[in-house]
Design an enzyme around this catalytic site. Structure first.
Site: not given
Length: 135
Positions: A91, A98-101
């Protein structure tokens, strides 16, 4: 950051500047455990060192976060990225973003409000993110 994006970033408002000076002083007096502010002359961009948690793959590792504050902080959320080398993690992109999940987006963007300090953002968002995903 490219020179074009550096010039596109607007200077801090007086409110943002006052708020960040207050937060920086507070940070110096009472830094959050596991985080260290690297002193620079740029109030709008902070570099923070964070230690990997014991008992994880990242124990005894130190990573750097770059925190960029927008012109209208604290009314707008800061951008937080890992500097190179970023932790190897599904992620976290190789460029440190940062992967903005859903999890991170909810904490940092949707739930961000002016009462949050950068201390709170880092401890809550980064540590929670790292714990949830096993860092």
């Amino acid at each position: 950051m490219t020179s074009s994006s550096a010039t596109a970033r607007k200077a801090l408002s007086k409110i943002a500047c006052n708020r960040l000076q207050k937060e920086l002083l507070e940070w110096q007096v009472n830094p959050p455990a596991g985080f260290k502010h690297k002193v620079t002359d740029n109030l709008q961009r902070w570099v923070i060192e964070v230690n990997g948690a014991q008992g994880t793959l990242y124990a005894n590792e130190t990573y750097q976060l770059q925190v960029d504050f927008p012109e209208h902080y604290p009314m707008e959320a800061p951008q937080v990225i890992f500097l190179h080398p970023a932790p190897l993690h599904p992620h976290i992109y190789s460029n440190g973003h940062i992967c903005l999940g859903n999890f991170v987006e909810i904490i940092l963007l949707a739930s961000f409000f002016p009462l949050l300090s950068i201390h709170t953002v880092l401890v809550t968002m980064v540590c929670s993110f790292l714990e949830v995903f096993g860092i």
